[in-house]
Design a protein around this motif. Structure first.
Motif, PDB file in Angstrom:
ATOM      1  N   MET A   1      37.770  46.545  32.868  1.00  0.00           N
ATOM      2  CA  MET A   1      39.152  47.223  32.001  1.00  0.00           C
ATOM      3  C   MET A   1      39.769  46.793  33.574  1.00  0.00           C
ATOM      4  N   SER A   2      40.651  46.282  32.625  1.00  0.00           N
ATOM      5  CA  SER A   2      42.378  45.455  33.791  1.00  0.00           C
ATOM      6  C   SER A   2      43.548  45.924  34.191  1.00  0.00           C
ATOM      7  N   LEU A   3      43.805  46.572  35.160  1.00  0.00           N
ATOM      8  CA  LEU A   3      44.883  47.704  35.630  1.00  0.00           C
ATOM      9  C   LEU A   3      46.121  46.215  35.572  1.00  0.00           C
ATOM     10  N   SER A   4      47.182  47.406  34.530  1.00  0.00           N
ATOM     11  CA  SER A   4      48.644  46.472  34.332  1.00  0.00           C
ATOM     12  C   SER A   4      49.468  47.986  34.930  1.00  0.00           C
ATOM     13  N   ILE A   5      51.036  47.274  35.525  1.00  0.00           N
ATOM     14  CA  ILE A   5      51.663  47.951  35.315  1.00  0.00           C
ATOM     15  C   ILE A   5      52.836  47.664  35.505  1.00  0.00           C
ATOM     16  N   PHE A   6      53.765  47.946  34.648  1.00  0.00           N
ATOM     17  CA  PHE A   6      54.696  47.093  33.775  1.00  0.00           C
ATOM     18  C   PHE A   6      56.193  48.068  34.278  1.00  0.00           C
ATOM     19  N   CYS A   7      56.796  47.237  35.204  1.00  0.00           N
ATOM     20  CA  CYS A   7      58.455  47.509  36.441  1.00  0.00           C
ATOM     21  C   CYS A   7      59.215  47.075  35.681  1.00  0.00           C
ATOM     22  N   GLN A   8      60.349  47.839  35.480  1.00  0.00           N
ATOM     23  CA  GLN A   8      61.839  47.578  35.209  1.00  0.00           C
ATOM     24  C   GLN A   8      62.435  47.174  35.672  1.00  0.00           C
ATOM     25  N   LYS A   9      63.666  46.037  34.772  1.00  0.00           N
ATOM     26  CA  LYS A   9      64.326  45.183  36.071  1.00  0.00           C
ATOM     27  C   LYS A   9      64.782  45.981  36.782  1.00  0.00           C
ATOM     28  N   ASN A  10      64.746  45.057  38.261  1.00  0.00           N
ATOM     29  CA  ASN A  10      65.362  46.091  39.674  1.00  0.00           C
ATOM     30  C   ASN A  10      64.554  47.287  39.957  1.00  0.00           C
ATOM     31  N   SER A  11      63.537  47.221  39.880  1.00  0.00           N
ATOM     32  CA  SER A  11      62.556  48.209  40.447  1.00  0.00           C
ATOM     33  C   SER A  11      62.047  47.529  41.923  1.00  0.00           C
ATOM     34  N   GLU A  12      62.192  48.051  42.950  1.00  0.00           N
ATOM     35  CA  GLU A  12      62.779  48.369  44.485  1.00  0.00           C
ATOM     36  C   GLU A  12      60.926  48.489  44.557  1.00  0.00           C
ATOM     37  N   PHE A  13      60.772  47.626  46.036  1.00  0.00           N
ATOM     38  CA  PHE A  13      59.025  47.128  46.141  1.00  0.00           C
ATOM     39  C   PHE A  13      59.256  46.985  47.961  1.00  0.00           C
ATOM     40  N   LYS A  14      58.873  47.900  48.278  1.00  0.00           N
ATOM     41  CA  LYS A  14      58.375  48.333  49.934  1.00  0.00           C
ATOM     42  C   LYS A  14      58.294  46.333  50.463  1.00  0.00           C
ATOM     43  N   ALA A  15      58.561  45.994  51.421  1.00  0.00           N
ATOM     44  CA  ALA A  15      58.429  44.735  52.397  1.00  0.00           C
ATOM     45  C   ALA A  15      58.270  45.059  53.854  1.00  0.00           C
ATOM     46  N   GLY A  16      57.539  46.270  54.079  1.00  0.00           N
ATOM     47  CA  GLY A  16      58.018  46.798  55.553  1.00  0.00           C
ATOM     48  C   GLY A  16      58.830  46.948  56.299  1.00  0.00           C
ATOM     49  N   LYS A  17      59.169  46.657  57.575  1.00  0.00           N
ATOM     50  CA  LYS A  17      60.378  47.101  58.634  1.00  0.00           C
ATOM     51  C   LYS A  17      60.229  45.166  58.975  1.00  0.00           C
ATOM     52  N   ASP A  18      62.244  45.153  59.154  1.00  0.00           N
ATOM     53  CA  ASP A  18      62.003  44.132  60.026  1.00  0.00           C
ATOM     54  C   ASP A  18      62.619  44.353  61.065  1.00  0.00           C
ATOM     55  N   ASP A  19      62.790  43.596  61.999  1.00  0.00           N
ATOM     56  CA  ASP A  19      62.600  43.786  63.690  1.00  0.00           C
ATOM     57  C   ASP A  19      63.484  45.203  64.600  1.00  0.00           C
ATOM     58  N   ILE A  20      64.302  45.466  64.205  1.00  0.00           N
ATOM     59  CA  ILE A  20      65.638  46.480  64.393  1.00  0.00           C
ATOM     60  C   ILE A  20      64.375  47.744  64.078  1.00  0.00           C
ATOM     61  N   GLY A  21      63.644  47.915  63.189  1.00  0.00           N
ATOM     62  CA  GLY A  21      62.594  48.867  62.405  1.00  0.00           C
ATOM     63  C   GLY A  21      63.451  49.153  60.522  1.00  0.00           C
ATOM     64  N   LYS A  30      64.159  40.394  36.595  1.00  0.00           N
ATOM     65  CA  LYS A  30      63.747  41.339  35.360  1.00  0.00           C
ATOM     66  C   LYS A  30      62.946  41.913  34.658  1.00  0.00           C
ATOM     67  N   ALA A  31      62.609  42.830  34.256  1.00  0.00           N
ATOM     68  CA  ALA A  31      61.092  43.296  33.446  1.00  0.00           C
ATOM     69  C   ALA A  31      59.843  42.675  33.192  1.00  0.00           C
ATOM     70  N   GLU A  32      58.675  42.865  34.562  1.00  0.00           N
ATOM     71  CA  GLU A  32      57.683  42.513  34.297  1.00  0.00           C
ATOM     72  C   GLU A  32      56.614  43.123  33.797  1.00  0.00           C
ATOM     73  N   THR A  33      55.736  42.363  33.856  1.00  0.00           N
ATOM     74  CA  THR A  33      54.270  43.188  33.715  1.00  0.00           C
ATOM     75  C   THR A  33      53.214  42.935  35.112  1.00  0.00           C
ATOM     76  N   LEU A  34      53.045  43.767  35.658  1.00  0.00           N
ATOM     77  CA  LEU A  34      52.090  43.299  36.991  1.00  0.00           C
ATOM     78  C   LEU A  34      50.549  43.842  36.666  1.00  0.00           C
ATOM     79  N   ASN A  35      49.687  43.111  37.544  1.00  0.00           N
ATOM     80  CA  ASN A  35      48.106  42.521  36.458  1.00  0.00           C
ATOM     81  C   ASN A  35      47.690  42.676  37.704  1.00  0.00           C
ATOM     82  N   LYS A  36      46.771  43.508  37.829  1.00  0.00           N
ATOM     83  CA  LYS A  36      45.890  42.856  38.607  1.00  0.00           C
ATOM     84  C   LYS A  36      45.299  41.894  39.724  1.00  0.00           C
TER      85      LYS A  36
END
Length: 172
Positions: A1-21, A30-36
């Motif tokens: 079983m493979s895991l796929s997630i559909f992401c609409q265009k302009n979906s936001e992804f957290k990427a941690g914090k910068d040097d000032i927090g 663009k709209a994309e399907t992400l696979n495990k």
């Protein structure tokens, strides 16, 4: 079983914090399907403002070499920027290279002259600048022989006239 997630265009992804927090967010364009997937290794190459390259063979570590990350949030420098630059950098200098391959280059015994042409923007003093860079010791050109690698010798053009038509010759 493979895991796929559909992401609409302009979906936001957290990427941690910068040097000032402040939270860093990325958006997909663009709209994309992400696979495990599974990441085998994370490496980084950093170019400083003087054109020097530094490598981090284990980028997801404190020192780029595998040292344990001591930050409470597990942050590490994803782009491999050294804490200090040349000559006291905490990162290793990178050795860059490229390969040229073609059936045309399949050579039998005998003497061959192989020319690699670099088209450069004409600039006054360019040929002398190239010669001053000690390219003979900076670059290595290797040809595959029947049983071992054969190191080529470098030849330089003698004239600065029409620099963009000049070539560097590499002789066996």
């Amino acid at each position: 079983m493979s895991l796929s997630i559909f992401c609409q265009k302009n979906s936001e992804f957290k990427a941690g914090k910068d040097d000032i927090g402040k939270e860093i967010l990325f958006k997909n364009h663009k709209a994309e399907t992400l696979n495990k997937t599974e990441v085998a290794s994370i490496k980084a190459l950093f170019k400083d403002e003087n054109g020097r390259f530094y490598k981090s063979p284990i980028a997801n570590s404190a020192d780029g070499l595998g040292e344990e990350i001591l930050n409470a949030d597990g942050r590490w420098n994803p782009f491999g920027r050294p804490k200090s630059l040349f000559p006291t950098s905490d990162r290793q200098s990178a050795i860059l290279g490229f390969a040229v391959a073609s059936p045309t280059l399949t050579l039998a015994e005998g003497f061959r002259k192989i020319s690699l042409t670099l088209h450069l923007k004409p600039q006054e003093g360019l040929i002398e600048k190239l010669k001053s860079l000690h390219l003979n010791s900076t670059f290595r050109f290797l040809l595959s022989g029947e049983k071992e690698w054969i190191e080529a010798e470098i030849g330089f053009p003698n004239s600065e006239a029409n620099v963009d038509a000049e070539i560097l010759d590499f002789f066996k």
